[in-house]
Scaffold this motif. Sequence first.
Motif, PDB file in Angstrom:
ATOM      1  N   LYS A   1      13.962  85.701  31.123  1.00  0.00           N
ATOM      2  CA  LYS A   1      14.193  84.056  31.567  1.00  0.00           C
ATOM      3  C   LYS A   1      12.947  83.567  31.961  1.00  0.00           C
ATOM      4  CE  LYS A   1      17.115  82.095  35.062  1.00  0.00           C
ATOM      5  NZ  LYS A   1      18.160  80.717  34.372  1.00  0.00           N
ATOM      6  N   ASP A   2      12.062  84.454  33.637  1.00  0.00           N
ATOM      7  CA  ASP A   2      11.157  84.324  34.508  1.00  0.00           C
ATOM      8  C   ASP A   2      10.171  83.704  32.887  1.00  0.00           C
ATOM      9  OD1 ASP A   2      12.057  85.116  36.440  1.00  0.00           O
ATOM     10  OD2 ASP A   2      11.318  86.825  36.633  1.00  0.00           O
ATOM     11  N   LEU A   3       9.862  84.939  31.913  1.00  0.00           N
ATOM     12  CA  LEU A   3       9.517  84.075  30.577  1.00  0.00           C
ATOM     13  C   LEU A   3       9.471  82.670  29.488  1.00  0.00           C
ATOM     14  CD1 LEU A   3       7.733  87.909  30.803  1.00  0.00           C
ATOM     15  CD2 LEU A   3       6.334  85.593  31.704  1.00  0.00           C
ATOM     16  N   GLU A   4      10.785  82.273  29.784  1.00  0.00           N
ATOM     17  CA  GLU A   4      11.153  81.618  29.416  1.00  0.00           C
ATOM     18  C   GLU A   4      11.807  81.934  27.516  1.00  0.00           C
ATOM     19  OE1 GLU A   4       9.193  78.112  30.147  1.00  0.00           O
ATOM     20  OE2 GLU A   4       9.855  77.720  31.955  1.00  0.00           O
ATOM     21  N   CYS A   5      12.274  83.360  27.814  1.00  0.00           N
ATOM     22  CA  CYS A   5      12.272  83.365  26.592  1.00  0.00           C
ATOM     23  C   CYS A   5      13.764  83.315  25.838  1.00  0.00           C
ATOM     24  CB  CYS A   5      12.623  85.075  26.135  1.00  0.00           C
ATOM     25  SG  CYS A   5      11.042  85.781  26.412  1.00  0.00           S
ATOM     26  N   GLU A   6      13.614  82.764  24.272  1.00  0.00           N
ATOM     27  CA  GLU A   6      14.763  82.120  24.168  1.00  0.00           C
ATOM     28  C   GLU A   6      15.968  83.091  23.625  1.00  0.00           C
ATOM     29  OE1 GLU A   6      13.236  78.870  21.890  1.00  0.00           O
ATOM     30  OE2 GLU A   6      12.780  77.891  23.334  1.00  0.00           O
ATOM     31  N   GLU A   7      15.381  84.454  22.622  1.00  0.00           N
ATOM     32  CA  GLU A   7      15.893  85.017  22.173  1.00  0.00           C
ATOM     33  C   GLU A   7      15.048  86.585  21.811  1.00  0.00           C
ATOM     34  OE1 GLU A   7      17.606  82.714  17.528  1.00  0.00           O
ATOM     35  OE2 GLU A   7      14.934  83.864  17.898  1.00  0.00           O
ATOM     36  N   VAL A   8      15.713  87.663  21.798  1.00  0.00           N
ATOM     37  CA  VAL A   8      15.289  88.667  22.275  1.00  0.00           C
ATOM     38  C   VAL A   8      16.119  90.410  21.174  1.00  0.00           C
ATOM     39  CG1 VAL A   8      17.524  89.437  23.966  1.00  0.00           C
ATOM     40  CG2 VAL A   8      15.435  91.132  23.664  1.00  0.00           C
ATOM     41  N   ILE A   9      15.358  91.249  20.414  1.00  0.00           N
ATOM     42  CA  ILE A   9      15.550  91.674  19.614  1.00  0.00           C
ATOM     43  C   ILE A   9      16.064  92.546  20.914  1.00  0.00           C
ATOM     44  CG2 ILE A   9      15.226  93.633  17.558  1.00  0.00           C
ATOM     45  CD1 ILE A   9      14.979  90.797  16.231  1.00  0.00           C
ATOM     46  N   SER A  10      16.142  93.903  21.085  1.00  0.00           N
ATOM     47  CA  SER A  10      15.845  94.862  21.593  1.00  0.00           C
ATOM     48  C   SER A  10      16.160  96.397  20.933  1.00  0.00           C
ATOM     49  CB  SER A  10      17.299  95.634  22.776  1.00  0.00           C
ATOM     50  OG  SER A  10      18.121  95.366  22.553  1.00  0.00           O
ATOM     51  N   VAL A  11      15.407  97.427  20.875  1.00  0.00           N
ATOM     52  CA  VAL A  11      15.357  98.513  20.301  1.00  0.00           C
ATOM     53  C   VAL A  11      15.952  99.886  20.652  1.00  0.00           C
ATOM     54  CG1 VAL A  11      13.817  99.700  18.456  1.00  0.00           C
ATOM     55  CG2 VAL A  11      14.181  96.949  18.373  1.00  0.00           C
TER      56      VAL A  11
ATOM     57  N   PRO B   1      16.003 107.094  32.051  1.00  0.00           N
ATOM     58  CA  PRO B   1      16.391 105.794  31.388  1.00  0.00           C
ATOM     59  C   PRO B   1      17.399 106.076  32.821  1.00  0.00           C
ATOM     60  CG  PRO B   1      16.630 107.523  29.910  1.00  0.00           C
ATOM     61  CD  PRO B   1      15.531 108.052  31.067  1.00  0.00           C
ATOM     62  N   HIS B   2      17.810 106.652  33.716  1.00  0.00           N
ATOM     63  CA  HIS B   2      17.915 106.375  34.707  1.00  0.00           C
ATOM     64  C   HIS B   2      17.992 105.580  36.217  1.00  0.00           C
ATOM     65  CE1 HIS B   2      17.121 110.492  35.929  1.00  0.00           C
ATOM     66  NE2 HIS B   2      17.332 109.921  37.320  1.00  0.00           N
ATOM     67  N   LEU B   3      16.571 105.285  36.066  1.00  0.00           N
ATOM     68  CA  LEU B   3      15.425 105.156  37.338  1.00  0.00           C
ATOM     69  C   LEU B   3      14.622 103.808  36.326  1.00  0.00           C
ATOM     70  CD1 LEU B   3      13.947 108.440  38.539  1.00  0.00           C
ATOM     71  CD2 LEU B   3      15.901 106.790  39.632  1.00  0.00           C
ATOM     72  N   ILE B   4      14.867 103.557  35.242  1.00  0.00           N
ATOM     73  CA  ILE B   4      14.654 101.834  34.735  1.00  0.00           C
ATOM     74  C   ILE B   4      14.964 100.901  36.133  1.00  0.00           C
ATOM     75  CG2 ILE B   4      14.466 100.284  32.870  1.00  0.00           C
ATOM     76  CD1 ILE B   4      14.576 102.658  31.164  1.00  0.00           C
ATOM     77  N   ASN B   5      13.635 100.246  36.209  1.00  0.00           N
ATOM     78  CA  ASN B   5      14.365  98.825  37.302  1.00  0.00           C
ATOM     79  C   ASN B   5      14.585  97.801  35.912  1.00  0.00           C
ATOM     80  OD1 ASN B   5      14.483  95.915  38.562  1.00  0.00           O
ATOM     81  ND2 ASN B   5      12.907  96.875  39.655  1.00  0.00           N
ATOM     82  N   TYR B   6      16.371  98.156  35.579  1.00  0.00           N
ATOM     83  CA  TYR B   6      16.737  96.856  34.260  1.00  0.00           C
ATOM     84  C   TYR B   6      17.137  95.363  34.529  1.00  0.00           C
ATOM     85  CZ  TYR B   6      18.392 100.744  31.928  1.00  0.00           C
ATOM     86  OH  TYR B   6      18.261 102.427  31.472  1.00  0.00           O
ATOM     87  N   ARG B   7      17.239  95.327  35.885  1.00  0.00           N
ATOM     88  CA  ARG B   7      17.242  93.551  36.580  1.00  0.00           C
ATOM     89  C   ARG B   7      15.885  93.378  36.448  1.00  0.00           C
ATOM     90  NH1 ARG B   7      21.114  93.637  41.293  1.00  0.00           N
ATOM     91  NH2 ARG B   7      19.647  95.111  42.114  1.00  0.00           N
ATOM     92  N   ALA B   8      14.286  93.594  36.701  1.00  0.00           N
ATOM     93  CA  ALA B   8      13.212  93.408  37.071  1.00  0.00           C
ATOM     94  C   ALA B   8      12.894  92.710  35.252  1.00  0.00           C
ATOM     95  CB  ALA B   8      12.396  94.299  37.463  1.00  0.00           C
ATOM     96  N   ASN B   9      12.997  93.906  34.444  1.00  0.00           N
ATOM     97  CA  ASN B   9      12.984  94.089  33.267  1.00  0.00           C
ATOM     98  C   ASN B   9      13.740  92.820  33.077  1.00  0.00           C
ATOM     99  OD1 ASN B   9      11.082  96.219  33.488  1.00  0.00           O
ATOM    100  ND2 ASN B   9      12.437  97.183  32.387  1.00  0.00           N
ATOM    101  N   ILE B  10      14.444  92.239  32.001  1.00  0.00           N
ATOM    102  CA  ILE B  10      15.506  91.581  31.074  1.00  0.00           C
ATOM    103  C   ILE B  10      15.286  90.166  32.093  1.00  0.00           C
ATOM    104  CG2 ILE B  10      17.635  90.945  31.224  1.00  0.00           C
ATOM    105  CD1 ILE B  10      16.804  93.495  29.709  1.00  0.00           C
ATOM    106  N   HIS B  11      16.002  90.323  33.857  1.00  0.00           N
ATOM    107  CA  HIS B  11      15.026  89.318  34.186  1.00  0.00           C
ATOM    108  C   HIS B  11      13.970  87.873  33.962  1.00  0.00           C
ATOM    109  CE1 HIS B  11      15.312  84.950  37.206  1.00  0.00           C
ATOM    110  NE2 HIS B  11      16.007  86.027  36.950  1.00  0.00           N
ATOM    111  N   ALA B  12      13.004  89.065  33.302  1.00  0.00           N
ATOM    112  CA  ALA B  12      11.716  88.814  32.957  1.00  0.00           C
ATOM    113  C   ALA B  12      11.319  87.940  31.957  1.00  0.00           C
ATOM    114  CB  ALA B  12      10.254  90.573  32.770  1.00  0.00           C
TER     115      ALA B  12
END
Length: 232
Positions: free
Chosen positions: A65-75, A52-63
């Motif tokens: 935006k890159d993929l033009e996602c309009e909504e997200v559900i996180s589990v 968990p502490h080593l996840i590249n959160y910024r790369a994941n979440i900016h993805a």
Amino acid sequence: MKALILGTGGDKLAFKEAEKKSGSNHFGEYEYYQADDLIVLPRHKMAHSVAPHLINYRANIHALKDLECEEVISVYAVGSISDKLLPGEIGYVTDHIDMTHSRNNSFFDGTFYSLKHVNAENQFSSALQERIKKVLPAIKGDLIYVTTQGPRLETKAEIRAYKAMGCDVVGMTLSTEADLINELEIPNLAICYSINMAAGLSSTDLEFIGDDEVNKISQTIVDSAIKVLLNE
């Protein structure tokens, strides 16, 4: 495009009709599955190999935006602190407390994006919450999630402190993701399911629900999330 972010339990589900893909952005590399208009992003990568502490959160979440996602559900898989969500139950998060440290938890830190202070009052979509309640009527609501650094589990003293602070569930990933999703202004529904009572709150030593139950709950959440995202 819609997105589903999965972690413990959920990221091991087989997405038979989804294509495995990878990409990169200014913040790093990410992996995802794609089936038509749905993106499934495993936060710990496809092999569930990143702590968990080593996840590249910024790369994941900016993805997103890159993929033009309009909504997200996180589990999220969590431990229960209050009786608002007990082991085996599913709920949605309406607020959180961040106890992590040394994580890159903002895009607007003056490096790639200009320095900016973002309002964090309403990070979760009430519209998505109403939609999930129609699909999953038994879902619990109004949960406060405390995010710890990980990968170790919490001590009994820490859980007592979080309970006194009013927290309902504990995990290691939500706050970092939620802050970044909020900065990109993507509507977000955070669903959690409990896999154990947190340290010191059980009459026995720390016990987790079984793998079969985790798989069953994860599948229920994924099926429900897809119905909400794709308006099925």
